[in-house]
Motif scaffolding. Structure first.
Motif, PDB file in Angstrom:
ATOM      1  N   ASP A 105     -15.487  -3.925 -10.269  1.00 34.20           N
ATOM      2  CA  ASP A 105     -16.717  -3.318 -10.107  1.00 34.20           C
ATOM      3  C   ASP A 105     -17.108  -2.573  -8.959  1.00 34.20           C
ATOM      4  O   ASP A 105     -17.607  -1.530  -8.769  1.00 34.20           O
ATOM      5  CB  ASP A 105     -17.881  -4.181 -10.445  1.00 34.20           C
ATOM      6  N   SER A 106     -16.528  -3.242  -7.851  1.00 35.40           N
ATOM      7  CA  SER A 106     -16.757  -2.710  -6.405  1.00 35.40           C
ATOM      8  C   SER A 106     -15.979  -1.549  -6.092  1.00 35.40           C
ATOM      9  O   SER A 106     -16.239  -0.683  -5.016  1.00 35.40           O
ATOM     10  CB  SER A 106     -16.226  -3.749  -5.316  1.00 35.40           C
ATOM     11  N   PHE A 107     -15.061  -0.959  -7.028  1.00 32.11           N
ATOM     12  CA  PHE A 107     -14.169   0.015  -6.874  1.00 32.11           C
ATOM     13  C   PHE A 107     -14.952   1.215  -7.295  1.00 32.11           C
ATOM     14  O   PHE A 107     -14.771   2.492  -6.758  1.00 32.11           O
ATOM     15  CB  PHE A 107     -12.872  -0.010  -7.618  1.00 32.11           C
ATOM     16  N   SER A 108     -15.894   1.173  -8.013  1.00 31.95           N
ATOM     17  CA  SER A 108     -16.711   2.333  -8.916  1.00 31.95           C
ATOM     18  C   SER A 108     -17.191   3.287  -7.969  1.00 31.95           C
ATOM     19  O   SER A 108     -17.058   4.418  -8.209  1.00 31.95           O
ATOM     20  CB  SER A 108     -17.580   1.774 -10.103  1.00 31.95           C
ATOM     21  N   PRO A 109     -17.934   2.829  -6.571  1.00 31.49           N
ATOM     22  CA  PRO A 109     -18.463   3.593  -5.957  1.00 31.49           C
ATOM     23  C   PRO A 109     -17.476   4.649  -4.940  1.00 31.49           C
ATOM     24  O   PRO A 109     -17.971   5.551  -4.498  1.00 31.49           O
ATOM     25  CB  PRO A 109     -19.405   2.833  -4.909  1.00 31.49           C
ATOM     26  N   LEU A 110     -16.215   4.265  -5.060  1.00 33.15           N
ATOM     27  CA  LEU A 110     -15.216   4.858  -4.300  1.00 33.15           C
ATOM     28  C   LEU A 110     -14.698   6.146  -5.285  1.00 33.15           C
ATOM     29  O   LEU A 110     -13.496   6.389  -5.497  1.00 33.15           O
ATOM     30  CB  LEU A 110     -14.127   3.991  -4.057  1.00 33.15           C
ATOM     31  N   THR A 111     -15.607   7.280  -5.047  1.00 31.83           N
ATOM     32  CA  THR A 111     -15.415   8.071  -6.119  1.00 31.83           C
ATOM     33  C   THR A 111     -14.361   9.289  -5.490  1.00 31.83           C
ATOM     34  O   THR A 111     -13.971  10.010  -6.036  1.00 31.83           O
ATOM     35  CB  THR A 111     -16.815   8.796  -6.292  1.00 31.83           C
ATOM     36  N   ASN A 112     -14.180   9.118  -4.156  1.00 26.75           N
ATOM     37  CA  ASN A 112     -13.094  10.064  -3.355  1.00 26.75           C
ATOM     38  C   ASN A 112     -11.917   9.392  -3.337  1.00 26.75           C
ATOM     39  O   ASN A 112     -10.963  10.119  -2.848  1.00 26.75           O
ATOM     40  CB  ASN A 112     -13.738  10.510  -1.913  1.00 26.75           C
ATOM     41  N   LEU A 113     -11.688   8.247  -3.773  1.00 24.05           N
ATOM     42  CA  LEU A 113     -10.284   7.749  -3.904  1.00 24.05           C
ATOM     43  C   LEU A 113      -9.305   8.205  -4.634  1.00 24.05           C
ATOM     44  O   LEU A 113      -9.491   8.176  -5.718  1.00 24.05           O
ATOM     45  CB  LEU A 113     -10.476   6.046  -4.142  1.00 24.05           C
ATOM     46  N   THR A 114      -8.308   8.573  -3.947  1.00 22.22           N
ATOM     47  CA  THR A 114      -6.841   9.509  -4.689  1.00 22.22           C
ATOM     48  C   THR A 114      -5.735   8.890  -4.490  1.00 22.22           C
ATOM     49  O   THR A 114      -4.781   9.002  -5.209  1.00 22.22           O
ATOM     50  CB  THR A 114      -7.103  10.947  -4.140  1.00 22.22           C
ATOM     51  N   LEU A 115      -5.564   7.984  -3.449  1.00 21.12           N
ATOM     52  CA  LEU A 115      -4.394   7.094  -2.994  1.00 21.12           C
ATOM     53  C   LEU A 115      -4.744   5.760  -3.068  1.00 21.12           C
ATOM     54  O   LEU A 115      -5.678   5.228  -2.154  1.00 21.12           O
ATOM     55  CB  LEU A 115      -3.808   7.628  -2.009  1.00 21.12           C
ATOM     56  N   LEU A 116      -4.118   4.897  -3.927  1.00 19.89           N
ATOM     57  CA  LEU A 116      -4.643   3.378  -3.709  1.00 19.89           C
ATOM     58  C   LEU A 116      -3.131   2.606  -4.224  1.00 19.89           C
ATOM     59  O   LEU A 116      -2.263   3.208  -4.845  1.00 19.89           O
ATOM     60  CB  LEU A 116      -5.050   2.981  -5.200  1.00 19.89           C
ATOM     61  N   ASN A 117      -2.773   1.589  -3.221  1.00 22.39           N
ATOM     62  CA  ASN A 117      -1.739   1.140  -3.186  1.00 22.39           C
ATOM     63  C   ASN A 117      -2.033  -0.583  -3.267  1.00 22.39           C
ATOM     64  O   ASN A 117      -2.514  -0.889  -2.086  1.00 22.39           O
ATOM     65  CB  ASN A 117      -0.581   1.379  -2.021  1.00 22.39           C
ATOM     66  N   LEU A 118      -1.836  -1.138  -4.357  1.00 24.45           N
ATOM     67  CA  LEU A 118      -2.042  -2.692  -3.999  1.00 24.45           C
ATOM     68  C   LEU A 118      -0.830  -3.539  -4.625  1.00 24.45           C
ATOM     69  O   LEU A 118      -0.765  -4.710  -4.922  1.00 24.45           O
ATOM     70  CB  LEU A 118      -3.080  -2.966  -5.250  1.00 24.45           C
ATOM     71  N   SER A 119       0.464  -2.737  -4.350  1.00 24.27           N
ATOM     72  CA  SER A 119       1.581  -3.373  -4.590  1.00 24.27           C
ATOM     73  C   SER A 119       2.052  -4.343  -3.931  1.00 24.27           C
ATOM     74  O   SER A 119       1.460  -4.777  -2.820  1.00 24.27           O
ATOM     75  CB  SER A 119       2.752  -2.296  -4.668  1.00 24.27           C
ATOM     76  N   TYR A 120       2.988  -5.329  -4.543  1.00 23.19           N
ATOM     77  CA  TYR A 120       3.520  -6.699  -3.983  1.00 23.19           C
ATOM     78  C   TYR A 120       2.490  -7.486  -3.193  1.00 23.19           C
ATOM     79  O   TYR A 120       2.336  -7.697  -2.258  1.00 23.19           O
ATOM     80  CB  TYR A 120       4.170  -6.150  -2.727  1.00 23.19           C
ATOM     81  N   ASN A 121       1.636  -7.872  -4.258  1.00 23.65           N
ATOM     82  CA  ASN A 121       0.442  -9.131  -4.067  1.00 23.65           C
ATOM     83  C   ASN A 121       0.809 -10.142  -5.175  1.00 23.65           C
ATOM     84  O   ASN A 121       1.557 -10.169  -5.926  1.00 23.65           O
ATOM     85  CB  ASN A 121      -0.797  -8.460  -3.886  1.00 23.65           C
ATOM     86  N   HIS A 122      -0.344 -10.854  -5.207  1.00 26.10           N
ATOM     87  CA  HIS A 122      -0.303 -12.074  -6.271  1.00 26.10           C
ATOM     88  C   HIS A 122      -1.726 -12.150  -7.014  1.00 26.10           C
ATOM     89  O   HIS A 122      -2.016 -13.261  -7.074  1.00 26.10           O
ATOM     90  CB  HIS A 122       0.101 -13.344  -5.492  1.00 26.10           C
ATOM     91  N   PHE A 123      -2.170 -10.981  -7.320  1.00 26.76           N
ATOM     92  CA  PHE A 123      -3.384 -11.039  -8.012  1.00 26.76           C
ATOM     93  C   PHE A 123      -3.357 -11.636  -9.339  1.00 26.76           C
ATOM     94  O   PHE A 123      -2.259 -11.670 -10.062  1.00 26.76           O
ATOM     95  CB  PHE A 123      -4.087  -9.498  -8.039  1.00 26.76           C
ATOM     96  N   SER A 124      -4.386 -12.069 -10.024  1.00 26.39           N
ATOM     97  CA  SER A 124      -4.555 -12.479 -11.267  1.00 26.39           C
ATOM     98  C   SER A 124      -4.618 -11.320 -12.230  1.00 26.39           C
ATOM     99  O   SER A 124      -4.954  -9.962 -11.843  1.00 26.39           O
ATOM    100  CB  SER A 124      -5.916 -13.135 -11.542  1.00 26.39           C
ATOM    101  N   GLU A 125      -3.704 -11.285 -13.587  1.00 25.35           N
ATOM    102  CA  GLU A 125      -3.466 -10.392 -14.279  1.00 25.35           C
ATOM    103  C   GLU A 125      -5.033  -9.899 -14.873  1.00 25.35           C
ATOM    104  O   GLU A 125      -5.575 -10.645 -15.294  1.00 25.35           O
ATOM    105  CB  GLU A 125      -2.537 -10.726 -15.480  1.00 25.35           C
TER     106      GLU A 125
END
Length: 311
Positions: free
Chosen positions: A160-180
């Motif tokens: 939900d906290s990502f919703s205000p990031l309307t200008n975000l065009t590049l995101l990289n969360l690779s190689y972590n251990h998040f919950s599916e």
């Protein structure tokens, strides 16, 4: 953006005049002892009059200590972020491959609260960060790029906290251990392809799926064969293990008789002659039985006698 940068410069210049020593790392680590200069309030008010969109302008009442510390941290972070024109612009936070400094700056909640609007990119990759997702970073809602890859971040991603990031065009969360998480079903994340989430735990692992499919395709037939073999063994050798309604009446297999007499042990032998051995035994259901084993030529006659007795 040019006027905003000018406002931010005025604030930094005013602060630096009173705290020139604040550009050392030791000061950053001891922010509690820093106090804003006497004319800091006036500077803040002028900045807000010039540009009301500054984040600290919307806070009421203003926490001057927090705002002051935020400007000090911004000045340091500007230098650490490898920006050649740090005083003129602050477009990117670049703490890539800096595992000693990145956790320090992430701990400054007040900085992210008043995150300068000139920052358009944040790179905190390759820092071995071990924590939940640093949600404070997402208060920089104007950013266009965010790289948190190659860390040890875990837990849930604050979708939900990502919703205000309307200008975000590049995101990289690779190689972590998040919950599916089914982020592919969320409209915001559909703008990014799977390369943004490689080995992050957020997407189903195709390799694990293939392993499960192979185990199912191979394991299920083997399971069926084993079940058939087990049922066959029960029906033909030990029907006394079957439910009572499925047991054939008046049928005793050699395996059942062997089990009832403890393998035809001498302790169960009641009598013996040239043509017959008599054993006592207990069936699996608790019934006591006498078992006679005949030898010689009486086999056909014995079968006929058994049929008459059963009837």
């Amino acid at each position: 953006m040019a006027s905003l940068s000018t406002t931010f410069i005025l604030l930094l210049v005013t602060v630096s005049a009173s705290v020139s020593a604040a550009l050392s790392a030791s000061v950053i680590e001891d922010l509690k002892s820093l106090k804003p200069p006497h004319d800091f309030n006036t500077t803040i008010l002028k900045n807000c009059q010039h540009n009301p969109s500054l984040r600290y302008c919307s806070s009421s009442p203003m926490d001057l200590d927090e705002i002051f510390k935020s400007t000090i941290v911004a000045s340091h972070l500007c230098n650490e972020s490898k920006n050649p024109n740090c005083v003129e612009s602050f477009p990117k936070i670049d703490l890539q491959n800096d595992p000693k400094m990145a956790p320090l700056y992430l701990s400054f909640n007040f900085f992210w609260k008043y995150c300068p609007l000139s920052i358009l990119a944040i790179d905190l990759s390759n820092n071995s960060l071990r924590s939940n997702f640093p949600v404070d970073v997402l208060q920089c809602t104007q950013i266009q790029a965010l790289d948190m890859s190659h860390n040890n971040l875990f837990g849930d991603v604050p979708i939900d906290s990502f919703s205000p990031l309307t200008n975000l065009t590049l995101l990289n969360l690779s190689y972590n251990h998040f919950s599916e998480s089914k982020i592919s079903d969320i409209p915001f994340f559909k703008r990014f392809n799977s390369s943004s989430f490689l080995h992050s735990g957020l997407l189903p692992d195709g390799k694990k799926f293939r392993i499960k499919a192979v185990l199912l395709l191979v394991g299920f037939p083997i399971f069926v064969i084993l079940m058939v073999c087990c049922l066959g063994w029960l029906c033909f050798r030990r029907p006394d293990f079957l439910p009572r309604m499925l047991r054939p009446k008046h049928r005793f297999t050699p395996a059942m008789l062997k089990a009832a007499t403890n393998r035809f042990s001498k302790k169960n032998l009641m009598g013996k002659s040239e043509s017959v051995d008599i054993y006592q035994g207990t069936l699996r259901d608790g019934a006591d039985v006498r078992i006679e084993i005949y030898r010689g030529e009486r086999h056909p006659t014995l079968i006929e006698e058994c049929k008459i007795l059963v009837q």
